[in-house]
Motif scaffolding. Structure first.
Motif, PDB file in Angstrom:
ATOM      1  N   ASP A 287      64.868  28.214 118.090  1.00  0.00           N
ATOM      2  CA  ASP A 287      64.810  29.094 119.268  1.00  0.00           C
ATOM      3  C   ASP A 287      64.702  28.198 120.500  1.00  0.00           C
ATOM      4  OD1 ASP A 287      64.353  30.956 121.215  1.00  0.00           O
ATOM      5  OD2 ASP A 287      62.725  31.994 120.185  1.00  0.00           O
TER       6      ASP A 287
ATOM      7  N   SER B  41      63.211  29.707 123.902  1.00  0.00           N
ATOM      8  CA  SER B  41      61.751  29.797 123.925  1.00  0.00           C
ATOM      9  C   SER B  41      61.129  28.416 124.050  1.00  0.00           C
ATOM     10  CB  SER B  41      61.233  30.495 122.667  1.00  0.00           C
ATOM     11  OG  SER B  41      61.610  31.852 122.654  1.00  0.00           O
TER      12      SER B  41
ATOM     13  N   LYS C 227      61.212  27.395 127.715  1.00  0.00           N
ATOM     14  CA  LYS C 227      60.181  28.111 128.487  1.00  0.00           C
ATOM     15  C   LYS C 227      58.793  27.546 128.189  1.00  0.00           C
ATOM     16  CE  LYS C 227      62.763  32.478 128.499  1.00  0.00           C
ATOM     17  NZ  LYS C 227      62.793  33.866 127.969  1.00  0.00           N
ATOM     18  N   LEU C 228      58.537  27.279 126.909  1.00  0.00           N
ATOM     19  CA  LEU C 228      57.255  26.685 126.527  1.00  0.00           C
ATOM     20  C   LEU C 228      57.065  25.336 127.213  1.00  0.00           C
ATOM     21  CD1 LEU C 228      54.711  26.567 124.592  1.00  0.00           C
ATOM     22  CD2 LEU C 228      56.214  25.337 123.011  1.00  0.00           C
TER      23      LEU C 228
ATOM     24  N   VAL D  43      50.469  32.911 121.160  1.00  0.00           N
ATOM     25  CA  VAL D  43      50.997  33.256 122.483  1.00  0.00           C
ATOM     26  C   VAL D  43      49.980  34.077 123.277  1.00  0.00           C
ATOM     27  CG1 VAL D  43      52.781  34.559 123.707  1.00  0.00           C
ATOM     28  CG2 VAL D  43      53.415  33.093 121.778  1.00  0.00           C
TER      29      VAL D  43
ATOM     30  N   TYR E 186      59.364  26.654 117.229  1.00  0.00           N
ATOM     31  CA  TYR E 186      60.569  27.005 117.973  1.00  0.00           C
ATOM     32  C   TYR E 186      61.701  26.024 117.694  1.00  0.00           C
ATOM     33  CZ  TYR E 186      57.806  30.213 120.934  1.00  0.00           C
ATOM     34  OH  TYR E 186      57.015  31.225 121.411  1.00  0.00           O
TER      35      TYR E 186
ATOM     36  N   THR F 246      56.845  35.751 128.498  1.00  0.00           N
ATOM     37  CA  THR F 246      58.213  35.930 127.987  1.00  0.00           C
ATOM     38  C   THR F 246      58.407  35.332 126.592  1.00  0.00           C
ATOM     39  OG1 THR F 246      59.071  33.848 128.913  1.00  0.00           O
ATOM     40  CG2 THR F 246      59.028  35.783 130.372  1.00  0.00           C
ATOM     41  N   LEU F 247      57.361  34.729 126.027  1.00  0.00           N
ATOM     42  CA  LEU F 247      57.504  34.020 124.751  1.00  0.00           C
ATOM     43  C   LEU F 247      57.153  34.911 123.559  1.00  0.00           C
ATOM     44  CD1 LEU F 247      56.020  30.497 125.594  1.00  0.00           C
ATOM     45  CD2 LEU F 247      58.423  31.134 125.343  1.00  0.00           C
TER      46      LEU F 247
END
Length: 405
Positions: A198, A201, A204-205, A266, A316, A372-373
């Motif tokens: 992913d 993700s 973003k992380l 999360v 991820y 958003t995760l």
């Protein structure tokens, strides 16, 4: 978590390595006092340690995904220690930058491989990674006390004594290396189930961890000088503030693993970042002794997500665990040092309070990104293993076999 000798050894070794990350910030007040460096100049020292580390960590992560390199653990530990040990022996600013950069490369080489091995030894456990991260936090917490004990008594010329933790850390790595060799000789291995990465993700992380890094490294670089201003010019006040900042991180790391066993990673990280917004504001704006309380709360709040972010990154980007570790535990953490010269420049032009105020926004940005995760669902414990044939499963790292941990 039951006794797990490899995790304990890796955690102790992590402490010995990360004491050198903490030592860079701990040396800042002594460089200012003994060499009359400006805020911008000492920010450059932090940048030198961070810059090469930021670039090198994902490179080492990619390499450890392709080849087993457990020998990096003792070698990188020694390199990290030698760089800091030499940083005070020359009055040359350029050489000081070189030595702290060498230390940064040593730290960079250690993290991806150690995080991969720690995940295997902990069988993918959030608590296991939390205990591994605890070692790093203890190293950070010990750093200002160690530097104060050595440098405050004899000046920067005594920094060669700071190599001692590196020697201890290298020795602690040896039993882990022997366990890996025994496993390789036995010829056993565990395959990783195929899963789709992913990448969105993961990006973003990584951005969330960058924001966290900016606020934590910004505070660790200037908190001792800021405490000295706030508490009437006391050097002891600065040392105590840095110690509290790092010690709170040790509490946060263990707490994060425990909370993630009850709620998902999360959710825990998201709430922690939201609370940290107020706590960072307290560090910057609240006067008096309450300053130390907010330093502790900020540190705990920023470290609750720390080990959780490492395992999230590994999940991820499950086909490249070394790369994921190098980025989440290394690149995005160290890259916060790139903001230090900007903070230092603003502080020279205005005041430390003005320069630190924008840091309040950083955990808010991390919170927004975590909203958003998704929480990945992964099989246990096979996800912690390396691709088939590289021979480093969890049982091999435990002297008593799979029931030992």
């Amino acid at each position: 978590m039951r006794k797990n000798t490899p995790i304990t050894l890796l955690s102790a070794g992590h402490a010995c390595v990360d004491v050198y990350q903490g030592a860079v910030a701990s040396l800042v007040p002594f460089f200012v006092a003994e060499r009359a460096y400006s805020y911008a100049a000492v920010s450059g020292i932090v940048l030198a340690a961070s810059l090469l580390s930021s670039v090198a960590q994902p490179v080492f992560g990619v390499l450890t995904d392709r080849w087993a390199m457990p020998w990096l653990l003792p070698v990188s530990t020694l390199l990290g220690g030698v760089g800091i040990a030499l940083s005070g022996v020359s009055g040359s600013y350029a050489l000081t930058l070189v030595f702290v950069a060498v230390s940064g490369v040593g730290v960079a080489a250690y993290h991806p491989e150690s995080a991969r091995v720690a995940r295997i030894a902990g069988r993918g456990s959030h608590r296991g990674m939390g205990w591994f991260s605890l070692g790093g936090n203890i190293g950070f917490a010990v750093a200002p006390l160690m530097v104060a004990a050595v440098v405050a008594t004899g000046g920067l010329r005594l920094t060669p004594l700071l190599v001692l933790p590196a020697l201890v850390g290298a020795v602690l790595c040896l039993p882990v290396l022997r366990a890996l060799e025994r496993q390789k000789a036995a010829g056993t291995g565990t395959a990783v189930p195929a899963r789709v990465d992913d990448k969105a993700s993961f990006v973003k992380l990584s951005l969330a961890v960058v924001c966290r890094s900016i606020v934590f490294i910004g505070l660790s670089t200037f908190i001792s000088l800021y405490a000295k201003e706030r508490m009437g010019g006391s050097t002891v006040a600065g040392t105590v503030a840095l110690f509290v900042l790092y010690l709170g991180g040790a509490v946060g790391s263990v707490l994060g693993g425990a909370l993630a066993d009850r709620w998902d990673r999360v959710t825990v990280a998201r709430w922690s970042y939201l609370l940290s917004v107020g706590w960072v504001a307290g560090v910057v704006f609240v006067p008096g002794p309450a300053f130390y309380l907010f330093v502790a709360l900020t540190s705990a709040g920023l470290y609750v997500p720390f080990s959780l972010q490492v395992t999230l990154g590994q999940d991820y980007l499950s086909s490249r665990i070394g790369t994921a570790s190098g980025i989440t535990l290394g690149l995005t953490v160290s890259i916060g040092g790139l903001a230090s010269p900007l903070i230092g420049g603003i502080a020279d032009a205005t005041s430390l309070k003005t320069a630190l105020a924008p840091l309040v926004l950083m955990p808010a940005l991390s919170w927004l990104l975590f909203r958003t995760l998704p929480e990945p669902t992964v099989p246990q414990p096979a996800d912690a293993a390396r691709p088939e044939g590289d021979g480093t499963d969890a049982a091999a790292l435990s002297p008593a076999g799979p029931d030992h941990g």
